[in-house]
Design a protein around this motif. Structure first.
Motif, PDB file in Angstrom:
ATOM      1  N   SER A   1       2.310   1.717  -3.475  1.00 14.52           N
ATOM      2  CA  SER A   1       1.277   2.156  -4.625  1.00 14.52           C
ATOM      3  C   SER A   1       1.045   3.677  -4.315  1.00 14.52           C
ATOM      4  CB  SER A   1       0.021   1.517  -4.176  1.00 14.52           C
ATOM      5  OG  SER A   1      -0.628   1.586  -3.012  1.00 14.52           O
ATOM      6  N   THR A   2       1.212   4.334  -3.226  1.00 13.58           N
ATOM      7  CA  THR A   2       0.772   5.843  -2.888  1.00 13.58           C
ATOM      8  C   THR A   2       2.163   6.402  -2.815  1.00 13.58           C
ATOM      9  OG1 THR A   2       1.198   5.322  -0.327  1.00 13.58           O
ATOM     10  CG2 THR A   2      -1.188   5.162  -1.572  1.00 13.58           C
TER      11      THR A   2
ATOM     12  N   TRP B   1       0.799  -1.275   0.108  1.00 16.74           N
ATOM     13  CA  TRP B   1       0.184  -0.168  -0.005  1.00 16.74           C
ATOM     14  C   TRP B   1       0.830   1.381  -0.224  1.00 16.74           C
ATOM     15  CZ3 TRP B   1      -0.442   3.596   4.007  1.00 16.74           C
ATOM     16  CH2 TRP B   1      -1.340   4.596   3.600  1.00 16.74           C
TER      17      TRP B   1
END
Length: 301
Positions: free
Chosen positions: A47-48, A44
């Motif tokens: 991905s950011t 996560w």
């Protein structure tokens, strides 16, 4: 029971209960679930992350563990049983020089120095309200020669007066802000001026884009020196005219009007010197420049 008769004793074994399995499987399951949670958390975050953060993360994993922990490769590459490299075995200056020279020649270390310089520049620009808007007119990228910092024009905010080498006030402030930051590294610097494809009325017969680009490069050099840049760091000042437009840009686009500052690697500086003297470049030619850089780095520490 009659007297004299033996008593018959029947012994019945109770069935043994199954042993308890214990809680080891619970610990294993908890470890597995923790690992999965950590994996999903990392995915996560990746991905950011921004492209700059991803590049920094990739560079971190490319750095050898011994270098990351010890800041060098002394334990792995030192062939001397006696510490130090000078006359005094307890004095480590000579050995430190050899380690610094090896570190300077490693591309990953050079990229780290250049990345730190870029961060320092961006932080200085962001901290100054008068220069904050100019960040959009700056381009950073790594080339074979070193860290390239490009200051580009826009129709709304040109860096020079049209057709002249007179520096705009905000451009002057930007260059003078860059000067002390460029002094933080011992690397030499190359400055080149570029124009768009708009030509003068007489073409190349009189004053042309060649002269304009060279004059603007020299005007930028003067502002850098006025801001505190060490003049000995300047290796090359050149005018490229309109011959090297920005990639994927129309030749007449204002973005082609730019000043390109390159913080040179030791190898690039040695190659430029060799070419200017009409001799072939050899890796040994970069050693004196690397020694100067290592000495300056040692003094800074």
């Amino acid at each position: 029971m009659k007297q004299g008769e033996r008593a018959i004793i029947i012994r019945r074994r109770r069935p043994a209960a199954a042993g308890h399995h214990g809680g080891a499987w619970k610990i294993a399951l908890a470890d597995f679930m923790t690992a999965l949670m950590a994996l999903f958390l990392v995915l996560w975050i990746i991905s950011t992350a921004t492209p700059q953060e991803l590049k920094g993360l990739a560079e971190y994993f490319r750095t050898p563990l011994s270098v990351a922990l010890a800041g060098g490769d002394r334990s792995a590459s030192d062939s001397s049983a006696i510490p130090g490299g000078g006359a005094d075995p307890a004095h480590a200056e000579g050995e430190r020089m050899r380690v610094d020279l090896r570190q300077q020649s490693r591309p990953s270390d050079t990229r780290n120095l250049f990345r730190h310089l870029r961060q320092r520049i961006e932080a200085a620009i962001a901290a100054d309200p008068a220069l904050r808007d100019l960040h959009e007119q700056m381009r950073f990228d790594m080339t074979q020669e070193g860290l390239r910092i490009q200051l580009v024009d826009t129709e709304r905010r040109p860096m020079f007066r049209l057709g002249r080498d007179q520096v705009a006030p905000y451009m002057r402030d930007l260059l003078r802000t860059l000067a002390p930051l460029l002094n933080e590294l011992p690397n030499q610097i190359s400055i080149s001026g570029h124009t768009d494809s708009l030509r003068y009325q007489r073409g190349d017969q009189g004053y042309s884009n060649w002269e304009l680009s060279a004059d603007r490069a020299n005007a930028s050099r003067r502002e850098l020196v006025a801001g505190g840049l060490d003049g000995e760091k300047l290796l090359r000042v050149a005018g490229m005219g309109d011959r090297v437009p920005m990639q994927d840009a129309n030749p007449g686009d204002p973005v082609n009007r730019r000043i390109s500052l390159v913080v040179l690697t030791a190898e690039a500086a040695a190659r430029i010197l060799a070419q200017s003297q009409g001799r072939a470049y050899t890796p040994a030619a970069a050693q004196p420049q690397a020694a100067v850089q290592a000495q300056a780095k040692a003094k800074a520490e």
